[in-house]
Design a protein around this motif. Sequence first.
Motif, PDB file in Angstrom:
ATOM      1  N   ARG A   8       8.700   0.545  -9.949  1.00 47.00           N
ATOM      2  CA  ARG A   8       8.909   0.256  -8.527  1.00 47.00           C
ATOM      3  C   ARG A   8       8.025   1.151  -7.659  1.00 47.00           C
ATOM      4  O   ARG A   8       7.371   0.697  -6.735  1.00 47.00           O
ATOM      5  N   ALA A   9       8.015   2.445  -8.008  1.00 47.05           N
ATOM      6  CA  ALA A   9       7.194   3.382  -7.230  1.00 47.05           C
ATOM      7  C   ALA A   9       5.718   3.014  -7.335  1.00 47.05           C
ATOM      8  O   ALA A   9       4.977   3.040  -6.340  1.00 47.05           O
ATOM      9  N   LEU A  10       5.307   2.648  -8.545  1.00 46.39           N
ATOM     10  CA  LEU A  10       3.892   2.309  -8.762  1.00 46.39           C
ATOM     11  C   LEU A  10       3.502   1.069  -7.951  1.00 46.39           C
ATOM     12  O   LEU A  10       2.479   1.060  -7.260  1.00 46.39           O
ATOM     13  N   LEU A  11       4.344   0.040  -8.035  1.00 47.71           N
ATOM     14  CA  LEU A  11       4.052  -1.188  -7.288  1.00 47.71           C
ATOM     15  C   LEU A  11       4.045  -0.918  -5.776  1.00 47.71           C
ATOM     16  O   LEU A  11       3.188  -1.411  -5.040  1.00 47.71           O
ATOM     17  N   ASP A 119       9.275  10.924  -2.579  1.00 51.68           N
ATOM     18  CA  ASP A 119      10.186  10.951  -3.718  1.00 51.68           C
ATOM     19  C   ASP A 119      10.150   9.592  -4.400  1.00 51.68           C
ATOM     20  O   ASP A 119      10.683   8.615  -3.889  1.00 51.68           O
ATOM     21  N   ILE A 120       9.524   9.531  -5.578  1.00 49.67           N
ATOM     22  CA  ILE A 120       9.370   8.230  -6.223  1.00 49.67           C
ATOM     23  C   ILE A 120      10.698   7.673  -6.706  1.00 49.67           C
ATOM     24  O   ILE A 120      10.840   6.483  -6.912  1.00 49.67           O
ATOM     25  N   LEU A 121      11.697   8.547  -6.867  1.00 45.74           N
ATOM     26  CA  LEU A 121      13.004   8.052  -7.306  1.00 45.74           C
ATOM     27  C   LEU A 121      13.671   7.243  -6.210  1.00 45.74           C
ATOM     28  O   LEU A 121      14.595   6.483  -6.468  1.00 45.74           O
ATOM     29  N   ALA A 122      13.167   7.416  -4.988  1.00 47.65           N
ATOM     30  CA  ALA A 122      13.867   6.839  -3.840  1.00 47.65           C
ATOM     31  C   ALA A 122      13.485   5.391  -3.552  1.00 47.65           C
ATOM     32  O   ALA A 122      14.048   4.762  -2.676  1.00 47.65           O
ATOM     33  N   VAL A 123      12.489   4.854  -4.281  1.00 44.82           N
ATOM     34  CA  VAL A 123      12.022   3.501  -3.944  1.00 44.82           C
ATOM     35  C   VAL A 123      12.976   2.441  -4.508  1.00 44.82           C
ATOM     36  O   VAL A 123      13.095   2.289  -5.715  1.00 44.82           O
ATOM     37  N   ALA A 129      10.217  -4.740  -1.502  1.00 46.53           N
ATOM     38  CA  ALA A 129      10.017  -6.005  -0.789  1.00 46.53           C
ATOM     39  C   ALA A 129       9.470  -5.743   0.610  1.00 46.53           C
ATOM     40  O   ALA A 129       8.552  -6.441   1.083  1.00 46.53           O
ATOM     41  N   VAL A 130       9.999  -4.693   1.277  1.00 43.63           N
ATOM     42  CA  VAL A 130       9.539  -4.365   2.634  1.00 43.63           C
ATOM     43  C   VAL A 130       8.063  -3.968   2.607  1.00 43.63           C
ATOM     44  O   VAL A 130       7.266  -4.425   3.427  1.00 43.63           O
ATOM     45  N   ILE A 131       7.695  -3.143   1.612  1.00 46.66           N
ATOM     46  CA  ILE A 131       6.312  -2.655   1.549  1.00 46.66           C
ATOM     47  C   ILE A 131       5.336  -3.798   1.273  1.00 46.66           C
ATOM     48  O   ILE A 131       4.297  -3.917   1.923  1.00 46.66           O
ATOM     49  N   TRP A 132       5.685  -4.689   0.330  1.00 49.12           N
ATOM     50  CA  TRP A 132       4.752  -5.784   0.020  1.00 49.12           C
ATOM     51  C   TRP A 132       4.712  -6.836   1.122  1.00 49.12           C
ATOM     52  O   TRP A 132       3.645  -7.313   1.495  1.00 49.12           O
ATOM     53  N   GLY A 133       5.886  -7.180   1.626  1.00 49.10           N
ATOM     54  CA  GLY A 133       5.927  -8.145   2.734  1.00 49.10           C
ATOM     55  C   GLY A 133       5.188  -7.609   3.943  1.00 49.10           C
ATOM     56  O   GLY A 133       4.311  -8.266   4.507  1.00 49.10           O
TER      57      GLY A 133
END
Lengths: 267, 219
Positions: A8-11, A119-123, A129-133
């Motif tokens: 998730r963090a990577l994407l 914090d990558i654990l937080a994604v 969805a918000v980031i890609w949209g």
Amino acid sequence: MLDDFFMRALLAGIGLAMVTGPAGCFIVWRRLAYFGETIAHSALLGVAIAVLVDLHLVIGIFFTAALVVLAMYYLERRDTLPTDTLLGLLSHGGLAVGLVLLSFFPNMRVDLQALLFGDILAVSHVDLAVIWGGGVIALGLLWWIWRPLLAATVSPDLAVVAGLKPERAQLVFGILLAAVIAAAIKIVGVLLIVALLIIPSAAVRRFAASPEQMAAGAAVVGMMAVAGGLFASATFDTPSGPSIVVTALVLFILTRLGRTLPAGGAR
Amino acid sequence: MLVKATDMGVRRGERWIIRHVELSVDRGQLIYLIGANGAGKSTCAKAILGLLDIDEGSIDRTPALEVGYVPQRLALNPTLPLTVRRLITLTGRFPGTRIESALASVGLHRLGDPPVTTLSGGEFQRLLLARALLHRPDLLVLDEPAQGVDMAGAGVLLDLIQDIRRDLQCGVLLISHDLQAAMSTGDDVVALVPHEHDERPFGLDDPYAGAARRAAGQA
């Protein structure tokens, strides 16, 4: 080792770098680094407001950042103070008010460390969805304002005479920057987000022959930095933001070592 | 008549930068705007271009007037990679043949497509002129195009401007220091005098205004 949270963090990071590349080029071309810092610093005020009125953090940050952009747009036209003074006012004013507000809620579970350094654990899935949209919308907007914004970067007067409405393009870019920074907070953190905007653009400058090449190259370098940084973060248990920025820095230094490479004009 | 300014004035605070300026450009005319440094030449041009609001008087423009503008200086940020062909298409998309003919009309068509940072001062000014020409202007406004260009280069530029005016039948508003060229080639010369509207006028001995008045008396 590709745990779900890591993917998730990577994407999310890759979706982010897709936008920070081109947007970061404009930061470099238009000398807006301090403007970016100001928006980032205002994020803490955004967090405080989000906590107060119980909003999603990213939404709170975006609205505050957009307000700062609008305030700056207004003040630059109305006030006689120089731009960097106005930015300092908004930047540190926003930061201080945010910290004071947060101190009223000692029991609030706001992880300041995660806000500042990412914090990558937080994604979450929602974040992704918000980031890609948002990222696709942001790229579309950037494509729409590309010509007027680029013309205004070279000369606002030429853009106006050609009927390109550069003021509108600049305002759209400011709001877009607010959105990018709000989305980036979870991955890179408030303190280092501007580095993710600037370093990839700076790294590809000497290989680019056109603005469009530089924007695409910066997006690719940003994705490499995000991927490398997140792997390092997961492997060595380092905070994600600094790990990404260190990777970007290493990439930048590598591009500087090859002195014999053909340079695209001025360095 | 392409553009006509009547009793135009621009004020900054209490001070008038320009005032009572009468200026009109017709199709096919070459109008010079001359004056010493600080006389408000650039301000005057920007007002004509609609880049700043005037505080007095009026400006009439022909509807759908296409304007080409060649600014005095263009400070390019070296971090922005721009080649010759990319720079002239910054303000619009044009077919390749039109780009070639614009470059050819300023003598830059055999240059290839190098980064603009490698151009000489004269070449760069000609490139800015080509960019303005791409828009097929009815009115061409040039702000001291020959500044920072050597004598030979300045002569080339002036000849170019004359050719363009003849070929396109456009009006040209040329800001210049060169009083002699203005007197010999201009259809009209508008001379601005610095500090003319200050309380204590000391611009009366201004050589530009003096010569322009004498020329006007002879005409």
